[in-house]
Design a protein around this motif. Structure first.
Motif, short mmCIF file in Angstrom:
data_model
loop_
_atom_site.label_atom_id
_atom_site.label_comp_id
_atom_site.label_asym_id
_atom_site.label_seq_id
_atom_site.Cartn_x
_atom_site.Cartn_y
_atom_site.Cartn_z
N LEU A 59 3.95 70.48 44.75
CA LEU A 59 4.14 71.57 45.67
C LEU A 59 3.20 72.53 46.10
CD1 LEU A 59 7.30 72.16 42.73
CD2 LEU A 59 7.38 71.27 44.93
N ASN A 61 2.59 76.56 47.76
CA ASN A 61 2.90 77.74 48.19
C ASN A 61 3.38 78.16 49.21
OD1 ASN A 61 4.79 79.54 46.02
ND2 ASN A 61 3.60 78.21 44.84
N ASP A 93 7.26 75.76 48.74
CA ASP A 93 8.35 76.93 47.69
C ASP A 93 8.65 78.54 49.29
OD1 ASP A 93 9.49 79.12 45.36
OD2 ASP A 93 10.26 78.96 47.39
N PHE A 97 9.82 84.35 45.84
CA PHE A 97 10.06 84.02 44.49
C PHE A 97 9.21 84.68 43.74
CE2 PHE A 97 11.75 82.80 40.10
CZ PHE A 97 9.93 82.20 39.60
N ASP A 147 14.48 82.83 49.73
CA ASP A 147 15.85 82.99 48.96
C ASP A 147 15.88 84.85 47.87
OD1 ASP A 147 13.85 82.00 47.45
OD2 ASP A 147 15.73 81.06 46.42
N CYS A 149 15.64 85.63 44.49
CA CYS A 149 15.78 84.81 43.14
C CYS A 149 16.19 86.80 41.82
CB CYS A 149 14.96 83.97 42.59
SG CYS A 149 15.19 83.51 40.74
N GLN A 190 22.48 80.27 44.70
CA GLN A 190 21.89 81.39 44.24
C GLN A 190 23.22 81.98 43.72
OE1 GLN A 190 18.74 82.50 42.97
NE2 GLN A 190 17.53 82.40 44.79
N GLY A 216 18.14 77.33 42.57
CA GLY A 216 18.09 78.76 41.96
C GLY A 216 18.08 78.91 41.43
N GLY A 217 17.36 80.56 41.05
CA GLY A 217 17.80 81.56 40.36
C GLY A 217 17.93 81.29 38.87
N LEU A 218 17.61 79.95 38.34
CA LEU A 218 17.71 79.82 36.67
C LEU A 218 15.75 79.37 37.21
CD1 LEU A 218 20.58 76.75 37.30
CD2 LEU A 218 20.03 79.06 35.92
N ALA A 219 15.96 79.28 35.56
CA ALA A 219 14.72 79.46 34.20
C ALA A 219 14.24 80.57 34.87
CB ALA A 219 14.00 77.60 35.24
N GLY A 248 12.30 74.89 39.05
CA GLY A 248 11.05 75.41 37.65
C GLY A 248 10.95 74.61 36.54
N1 LIG Z 1 12.38 79.98 46.27
C1 LIG Z 1 12.20 79.81 44.70
N2 LIG Z 1 11.48 79.54 43.89
C2 LIG Z 1 12.17 79.33 42.57
C3 LIG Z 1 10.69 79.09 41.89
C4 LIG Z 1 9.48 78.24 42.20
C5 LIG Z 1 9.31 77.59 41.88
C6 LIG Z 1 8.21 76.95 42.97
C7 LIG Z 1 8.12 75.81 43.74
C8 LIG Z 1 6.97 75.09 44.74
C9 LIG Z 1 5.95 75.67 43.90
C10 LIG Z 1 6.51 76.76 42.22
C11 LIG Z 1 7.07 77.08 41.76
C12 LIG Z 1 11.53 79.04 40.56
N3 LIG Z 1 10.85 78.93 39.48
C13 LIG Z 1 11.47 79.12 38.19
N4 LIG Z 1 12.82 79.57 38.68
C14 LIG Z 1 12.73 79.55 40.10
C15 LIG Z 1 13.61 79.68 40.53
C16 LIG Z 1 13.58 79.66 42.18
C17 LIG Z 1 14.15 80.50 43.19
O1 LIG Z 1 15.42 80.64 43.24
N5 LIG Z 1 13.86 80.32 44.66
#
Ligand SMILES: Nc1nc2c(CCc3ccccc3)c3nc[nH]c3cc2c(=O)[nH]1
Length: 373
Positions: A59, A61, A93, A97, A147, A149, A190, A216-219, A248
């Motif tokens: 991954l 960013n 990503d 977020f 998005d 979150c 979401q 998304g929207g979790l963790a 996540g």
């Molecule tokens: N775009 C997005 N990213 C999230 C991440 C980061 C994951 C990520 C992707 C690539 C690199 C690092 C992190 C989340 N991490 C925990 N919960 C998360 C929710 C979302 C979410 O709702 N939307």
């Protein structure tokens, strides 16, 4: 549809799927765990060791790389794969977020997010279009829509506002996605803790011709039962023929539970972050190497592991390195943790393929309880 990117379900065991995503840069075996390589590095690991641990995809960013060293600079240097010497697939990503969790003075409106860099205070604007442009400049194989979150718990009206904005951003992201052979773009569900909103989001995204869909929207700090409840609500409305990515997540137990509910892709900072903090994940549960009980223990973390860091070094040595704050301690524990996560995913894939996922999970859990230390 972009040719060159394809997902196949090879076996199922109840709702769980064993499959593969084929891309020009390599095949991703699912269920897959994707180590986080935020600033163009999986912290404290050589990419060769990440690959040796069994990872098929990393991954990256938008947020971190747009601020430093800059997307155009990475493009001039040949793209992110060349820059970090990882020739296999990369998922990036979209940045929203991370803006909400890292940047200062954030302002979010229909156009996107405006924020100040946490590094030098410089001001930036990230729109769905700019995020997709940055991901294209990086050469990302799987690009995520921009998005919003929301933090949990939140009101239903707040969750609805963010979910609808994210759907409008999904349309804008999909429209400007630069179709290239083997490149893919994923939408992100979401909806907070509202089943109604999550179903509506999933159904809308299912109709938007994305190559895969993320939940998304979790963790974001919710209890595991809330996370699993949202998965049970959402997964049935996601196309069976497309990869499902739970963003996540998470601890080994979270991953096992989510696989049984039909999730194919995972990411989490846990294995790498825990490694830097002296915590090891093993088949026998977690081991807190800073604890004095390990000071004279000649045993390795896991004699059965194929990872040298877990198999060849005594707990006593790892304890010493952690107590002394030695860099090698972070390197060895990070490598051991990433390797354990990959070993867990390989076990899940094989168990689904053999139709024995429930047995595998029972055996795995029994081992976890045995060795917490
Ligand atoms: N775009 C997005 N990213 C999230 C991440 C980061 C994951 C990520 C992707 C690539 C690199 C690092 C992190 C989340 N991490 C925990 N919960 C998360 C929710 C979302 C979410 O709702 N939307």
């Amino acid at each position: 549809m972009t040719q060159g990117f394809s997902f196949s379900v090879l076996a199922t065991d109840d709702l769980a799927r064993q499959g593969e995503i084929v891309t020009p840069r390599g095949t991703i075996r699912t269920p897959a765990f994707m180590p986080v390589g935020t600033a163009a590095t999986v912290k404290a690991m050589f990419v060769e060791d990440v690959r040796a641990a069994g990872a098929d995809i990393l991954l990256g960013n938008v947020y971190h790389l747009m601020l430093r060293p800059g997307a155009e600079r990475i493009a001039r240097l040949g793209g992110l794969h060349e820059f970090m010497r990882w020739p296999y697939p990369i998922l990036t990503d979209s940045g929203g977020f991370q803006v909400m969790s890292l940047a200062k003075l954030r302002k979010l409106d229909e156009s996107g997010v405006t924020f100040q860099s946490h590094i030098d205070g410089s001001r930036h604007h990230l729109s769905p279009e700019r995020s997709m442009e940055i991901q294209d400049l990086l050469g990302s194989d799987i690009q995520m829509q921009l998005d919003e979150c929301v933090r949990l718990p939140c009101s239903e009206s707040e969750a609805e506002r963010a979910m609808r904005l994210s759907l409008r951003w999904a349309e804008r992201s999909r429209k400007v996605f630069r179709e290239r052979p083997g490149r893919a773009v994923f939408g992100i569900v979401q909806g907070g803790e509202s089943k109604r909103l999550r179903i509506e989001s999933a159904q809308a995204l299912a109709g938007m011709d994305f190559h895969g869909i993320a939940v998304g929207g979790l963790a974001v700090g919710e209890p595991q039962d809330v996370m699993l409840d949202m998965l049970e609500t959402t997964a049935p409305h996601l196309p069976e023929s497309k990869p499902r990515y739970l963003m996540g997540v998470g601890a080994p137990d979270d991953i096992v539970e989510a696989v049984t509910r039909g999730i194919d892709m995972f990411d989490c900072v846990m294995p790498t972050r825990a490694g830097r903090h002296g915590l090891a994940y093993t088949r026998h549960g977690r081991v807190t190497l800073r604890n004095a009980r390990h000071a004279d223990d000649p045993r390795p973390l896991d004699a059965q592991s194929s990872c040298p860091a877990a198999r060849d070094y005594s707990r006593a040595y790892l304890h010493h390195l952690v107590k002394a704050g030695e860099i090698l301690g972070m390197m060895l524990l990070t490598q051991a943790n990433v390797a354990y996560y990959q070993e867990l995913m390989a076990g899940l894939r094989a168990a689904i393929g053999a139709g024995r996922l429930a047995d595998f999970i029972a055996e795995t859990r029994a081992n976890w309880i045995e060795g917490e230390s």
